[in-house]
Design a protein around this motif. Structure first.
Motif, short mmCIF file in Angstrom:
data_model
loop_
_atom_site.label_atom_id
_atom_site.label_comp_id
_atom_site.label_asym_id
_atom_site.label_seq_id
_atom_site.Cartn_x
_atom_site.Cartn_y
_atom_site.Cartn_z
N GLY A 164 0.81 -1.21 0.00
CA GLY A 164 0.00 0.00 0.00
C GLY A 164 0.84 1.25 0.00
N LEU A 165 1.91 1.24 0.79
CA LEU A 165 2.80 2.40 0.82
C LEU A 165 3.48 2.58 -0.53
CD1 LEU A 165 4.44 1.97 4.34
CD2 LEU A 165 2.77 3.69 3.65
N HIS A 166 3.80 1.46 -1.18
CA HIS A 166 4.44 1.54 -2.49
C HIS A 166 3.50 2.16 -3.53
CE1 HIS A 166 6.98 0.51 -5.90
NE2 HIS A 166 5.93 -0.13 -6.46
N VAL A 167 2.20 1.74 -3.47
CA VAL A 167 1.21 2.31 -4.39
C VAL A 167 1.04 3.80 -4.14
CG1 VAL A 167 -1.21 2.26 -5.06
CG2 VAL A 167 0.01 0.12 -4.71
N LEU A 168 0.97 4.18 -2.85
CA LEU A 168 0.82 5.59 -2.50
C LEU A 168 2.00 6.41 -2.99
CD1 LEU A 168 -0.75 7.78 -1.02
CD2 LEU A 168 0.45 7.13 1.09
N ALA A 169 3.18 5.85 -2.85
CA ALA A 169 4.37 6.54 -3.31
C ALA A 169 4.36 6.72 -4.81
CB ALA A 169 5.62 5.79 -2.87
N VAL A 170 3.89 5.69 -5.51
CA VAL A 170 3.82 5.80 -6.97
C VAL A 170 2.81 6.85 -7.37
CG1 VAL A 170 3.17 4.57 -9.07
CG2 VAL A 170 4.59 3.43 -7.34
N ASP A 171 1.62 6.90 -6.67
CA ASP A 171 0.59 7.87 -7.00
C ASP A 171 1.08 9.31 -6.77
OD1 ASP A 171 -2.15 5.82 -5.77
OD2 ASP A 171 -1.15 5.88 -7.73
N LEU A 172 1.82 9.50 -5.70
CA LEU A 172 2.30 10.84 -5.41
C LEU A 172 3.32 11.32 -6.43
CD1 LEU A 172 2.69 10.72 -1.53
CD2 LEU A 172 0.94 11.90 -2.85
N LYS A 173 3.94 10.40 -7.10
CA LYS A 173 4.93 10.76 -8.10
C LYS A 173 4.34 10.80 -9.51
CE LYS A 173 8.82 8.86 -5.50
NZ LYS A 173 9.91 7.85 -5.48
N ASP A 174 3.00 10.59 -9.58
CA ASP A 174 2.35 10.57 -10.90
C ASP A 174 2.22 12.00 -11.40
OD1 ASP A 174 0.85 10.23 -13.14
OD2 ASP A 174 -0.70 9.01 -12.20
N GLU A 175 2.97 12.34 -12.43
CA GLU A 175 2.96 13.71 -12.96
C GLU A 175 1.61 14.07 -13.55
OE1 GLU A 175 5.37 16.36 -16.29
OE2 GLU A 175 6.12 14.38 -15.69
N ARG A 176 0.98 13.10 -14.21
CA ARG A 176 -0.33 13.37 -14.83
C ARG A 176 -1.38 13.73 -13.77
NH1 ARG A 176 -2.43 15.40 -19.26
NH2 ARG A 176 -4.62 14.79 -19.47
N MET A 177 -1.30 13.06 -12.61
CA MET A 177 -2.25 13.35 -11.55
C MET A 177 -2.12 14.78 -11.05
SD MET A 177 -2.47 11.67 -7.74
CE MET A 177 -1.02 12.61 -7.27
N TRP A 178 -0.87 15.22 -10.87
CA TRP A 178 -0.65 16.58 -10.40
C TRP A 178 -1.06 17.62 -11.44
CZ3 TRP A 178 -0.25 17.38 -5.57
CH2 TRP A 178 0.34 16.43 -4.73
N ILE A 179 -0.88 17.29 -12.71
CA ILE A 179 -1.33 18.21 -13.77
C ILE A 179 -2.85 18.34 -13.74
CG2 ILE A 179 -1.52 18.53 -16.26
CD1 ILE A 179 1.25 17.28 -16.52
N ASP A 180 -3.53 17.19 -13.58
CA ASP A 180 -5.00 17.24 -13.52
C ASP A 180 -5.48 18.02 -12.30
OD1 ASP A 180 -5.12 15.77 -15.82
OD2 ASP A 180 -5.41 13.83 -14.80
N LEU A 181 -4.81 17.79 -11.16
CA LEU A 181 -5.20 18.53 -9.96
C LEU A 181 -4.96 20.03 -10.14
CD1 LEU A 181 -3.89 16.23 -7.07
CD2 LEU A 181 -6.27 16.70 -7.70
N GLY A 182 -3.82 20.35 -10.75
CA GLY A 182 -3.53 21.76 -10.99
C GLY A 182 -4.54 22.41 -11.92
N MET A 183 -4.93 21.70 -12.98
CA MET A 183 -5.92 22.25 -13.91
C MET A 183 -7.28 22.40 -13.23
SD MET A 183 -4.37 22.95 -16.65
CE MET A 183 -5.80 23.27 -17.68
#
Length: 271
Positions: A5-24
């Protein structure tokens, strides 16, 4: 399991596309709020110009009532604009708006059916205040009711007749209005002259008596228009006097007294 679970969370936090979507999404929310704020300011300014800065041709609305209506309209506009902005922001979080809109529609429909007359009265009251067809203190005739306007509310208008009756009229029922206080009135007196009296002399006496009228409500000297009806044994001479709004009855009574006295003197004088 915890390590995965921690590994998945770490991967999600490093997802550039996710941060772009959040920023938009954050940018769109900020733009929505900014657009709502600008729209509210523009409409508030328009309401202020409509109510406060209107042309002073015939502004007789009470200032406190203007401010009250202005605040009411401003609040209504703000609520509507920010409600739409709230719905748009919910859409940015992928929340389905269909159930919310359907529920709001059902509630609005129920309120509309249950309070049709109230809504109609309030809307009519707003238009009466904005358009200013009559004001407090005016002498008006609304339908079959005639009297002085004592109060104009959002739901009802109150008149008081000259004999003391108070009429409370729902604003939604106000269709035909006659306002006697907008322009100068005309006092009209018809004087009957007997056939045994010289008509020319009678008209001269009537004109002289009418010009002796001293009344602050008269704005133009009374004048004799001439004979309006005639028969073998009498003639009717018309006298008119322009007077201030809604004072024609008082001026008419004063004219009648003067003309009656002048005719009595004419009948008793020799020749």
């Amino acid at each position: 399991m915890t390590a995965t679970g921690l590994h998945v969370l770490a991967v999600d936090l490093k997802d550039e596309r996710m941060w772009i979507d959040l920023g938009m999404s954050a940018l769109r929310i900020a733009l929505i709020l900014l657009a709502a704020w600008i729209a509210a300011k523009v409409l508030h300014k328009a309401i202020q110009r409509l109510l406060i800065d209107r042309s002073p041709e015939r502004v007789r609305i009470q200032p406190r009532r203007v401010q009250t209506v202005g605040k009411l309209l401003n609040n209504t506009v703000s609520y509507c604009i920010y409600f739409v902005a709230f719905l748009l922001i919910l859409g940015e979080f992928n929340i389905s708006l269909a159930p919310l809109l359907a529920g709001a529609g059902i509630v609005g429909l129920a309120i509309g059916f249950g309070a049709q007359s109230l809504v109609r009265d309030v809307i009519s009251g707003l238009f009466i205040i904005l358009e200013d067809p009559f004001g407090v203190g005016d002498e008006v005739k609304i339908g079959s009711y005639k009297g002085k306007v004592e109060m104009i509310g959002l739901r009802t208008t109150r008149l008081r007749s000259w004999t003391g009756e108070v009429f409370i009229i729902p604003n939604g029922q106000i269709n035909d209005v006659t306002n006697y206080s907008l322009h100068n009135a005309l006092a009209v007196v018809d004087v009957t002259v007997d056939g045994g009296v010289s008509l020319e002399r009678a008209m001269a006496v009537i004109g002289e008596a009418a010009r002796q009228l001293k009344d602050d409500n008269v704005v133009r000297e009374p004048e004799v228009l001439g004979v309006v009806t005639a028969s073998a044994d009498s003639a009717t001479v018309r006298v008119v006097a322009e007077c201030k709004p809604n004072t024609h009855e008082e001026v008419t009574r004063a004219l009648n007294v003067l003309l009656r006295r002048a005719l009595n003197e004419l009948r008793t004088s020799p020749g």
